[in-house]
Design an enzyme around this catalytic site. Structure first.
Site, short mmCIF file in Angstrom:
data_model
loop_
_atom_site.label_atom_id
_atom_site.label_comp_id
_atom_site.label_asym_id
_atom_site.label_seq_id
_atom_site.Cartn_x
_atom_site.Cartn_y
_atom_site.Cartn_z
N ASN A 113 0.80 -1.22 0.00
CA ASN A 113 0.00 0.00 0.00
C ASN A 113 0.84 1.28 0.00
O ASN A 113 0.33 2.35 0.34
CB ASN A 113 -0.97 0.01 1.18
CG ASN A 113 -0.28 -0.14 2.53
OD1 ASN A 113 0.91 0.11 2.66
ND2 ASN A 113 -1.03 -0.56 3.54
N ARG A 250 1.86 6.40 12.18
CA ARG A 250 1.16 5.78 13.29
C ARG A 250 0.74 6.87 14.26
O ARG A 250 1.49 7.82 14.54
CB ARG A 250 2.04 4.74 14.01
CG ARG A 250 2.17 3.43 13.27
CD ARG A 250 0.84 2.69 13.16
NE ARG A 250 0.92 1.42 12.45
CZ ARG A 250 0.70 1.26 11.15
NH1 ARG A 250 0.41 2.31 10.39
NH2 ARG A 250 0.77 0.06 10.61
N GLN A 279 -6.75 2.14 17.99
CA GLN A 279 -7.64 2.01 16.85
C GLN A 279 -8.56 0.81 17.06
O GLN A 279 -8.08 -0.22 17.54
CB GLN A 279 -6.84 1.85 15.55
CG GLN A 279 -6.06 3.09 15.19
CD GLN A 279 -5.45 3.04 13.81
OE1 GLN A 279 -5.32 4.05 13.16
NE2 GLN A 279 -5.05 1.87 13.34
N HIS A 298 -8.62 5.37 9.45
CA HIS A 298 -7.41 4.73 8.91
C HIS A 298 -7.77 3.90 7.67
O HIS A 298 -8.06 2.71 7.76
CB HIS A 298 -6.78 3.84 9.98
CG HIS A 298 -5.40 3.37 9.64
ND1 HIS A 298 -4.67 2.56 10.46
CD2 HIS A 298 -4.61 3.61 8.56
CE1 HIS A 298 -3.50 2.31 9.90
NE2 HIS A 298 -3.45 2.93 8.75
#
Length: 342
Positions: A113, A250, A279, A298
């Site tokens: 990604n 992060r 998260q 996210h």
């Protein structure tokens, strides 16, 4: 063999046919595994109810955007666990030291990604610098106050952008910034060659100098013991007044309360990113309602194209494990020492 996949809960798979990293699709692993006589369990439960699944799991698949925080205690209780796969990039939610001590390999889908996140970095830089979110909010609110939107809108051209980290994502972000005619500084543990710097259009700077000189800072580094709360109150104060900070690395790289205070005071002209800690972010997370932010959930690395690459990589890793073959080295984050080595 039992494989447990901890994935995003999808209540409407018919509406989301391209979302493979969900409990509905299960990364398309079930059919392959069951055809070979293996068991697949797909769950969104990251709490205590997961332990029953983990008790006899040999392989666990998790994701960075719906992470299973796999600590030492949980690892020690998963007696059959041999392999943990992050369906994406970034395995900081896994205690890799505990894993390798217990003979467990940790792998992730390298480069799956990086393009997606690099594009998101540029998107969020522009969203902040151009004051996009407040201008868009005017449309939703039925307003038309050009002066109010334009007061904090700027050109990116001519600005100095600092990249903290210049790995795969940072490098692609730098390449995408070149056409904007910015000065791009970078800080990394390992300096790039002069040829790489010329190709990427970047110049090395010490971290303190980068922070002091940059109009925009983009964090593009992994979370490790040295980068936790890297942007604390002191470092935020050292940034230029009125500068912007983007963090798709992060959430824990930035001190949440310090970021909020810097945005409230106006010292930060804006903060954007898609990573939070923990998260999923709780409803009362201090970034949700702070001023001057352009946060998203996210999802930057979960484009349809990225998910296809992630699925292919997870299948390759699982296939190697099933065949008793070595997992490709570029996927391995941490592995137990071979027998006989200290």
């Amino acid at each position: 063999m039992k494989v447990v996949a901890v994935l995003y809960p999808d209540d409407n798979p018919d509406r989301h046919p391209d979302v493979a990293a969900s409990t509905a699709r299960g990364l398309d692993l079930a059919e392959r595994l069951e055809a070979d006589g293996h068991e697949m369990a797909s769950t969104s439960d990251t709490g205590d109810g997961l332990d029953e699944h983990l008790a006899d799991a040999e392989v666990v698949v998790t994701t960075p955007f719906w992470p299973l925080y796999l600590g030492r205690e949980r690892i020690e209780n998963a007696k059959n666990l041999k392999l943990v796969i992050t369906a994406g990039i970034g395995s900081d939610h896994i205690d890799t030291s505990a894993a390798t001590e217990h003979g467990i390999t940790v792998a992730e889908v390298t480069d799956s990604n990086v393009v997606s996140v690099a594009e998101h970095n540029v998107l969020q830089i522009l969203a902040l610098v151009r004051n996009f979110v407040p201008a868009h909010q005017q449309v939703l609110d039925g307003r038309w106050d050009v002066a109010d939107a334009a007061q904090e809108a700027h050109d990116l051209e001519g600005k100095t952008v600092g990249l903290v980290g210049l790995g795969a994502i940072g490098a692609r972000t730098a390449l995408r910034l070149k056409p904007f005619d910015v000065t791009t500084l970078y800080y990394a543990n390992h300096r790039r060659s002069p040829a790489d710097e010329a190709t990427l259009g970047v110049r090395y700077a010490r971290l303190d100098d980068l922070v002091a000189e940059s109009d925009v800072i983009c964090a593009a580094l992994p979370l490790n013991p040295g980068s936790g709360a890297l942007f604390d109150a002191e470092r935020l104060e050292a940034m230029k007044p009125g500068s912007w900070l983007v963090n798709t690395a992060r959430g824990a790289i930035a001190d949440a309360d310090a970021v909020r205070k810097a945005c409230e005071s106006g010292h930060l002209a804006g903060y954007a990113g898609d990573t939070w800690y923990p998260q999923p972010a709780p409803a009362d997370h201090p970034w949700r309602d702070m001023p001057r932010h352009a946060m998203t959930i996210h999802y930057s690395g979960m484009t349809v194209e990225a998910q296809r690459r992630i699925v292919a990589g997870v299948h390759e890793i699982v296939g190697a494990h099933l065949a008793g073959e070595p997992i490709p080295e570029d996927y391995v984050v941490a592995a137990p020492s071979p027998e006989g080595e200290s």
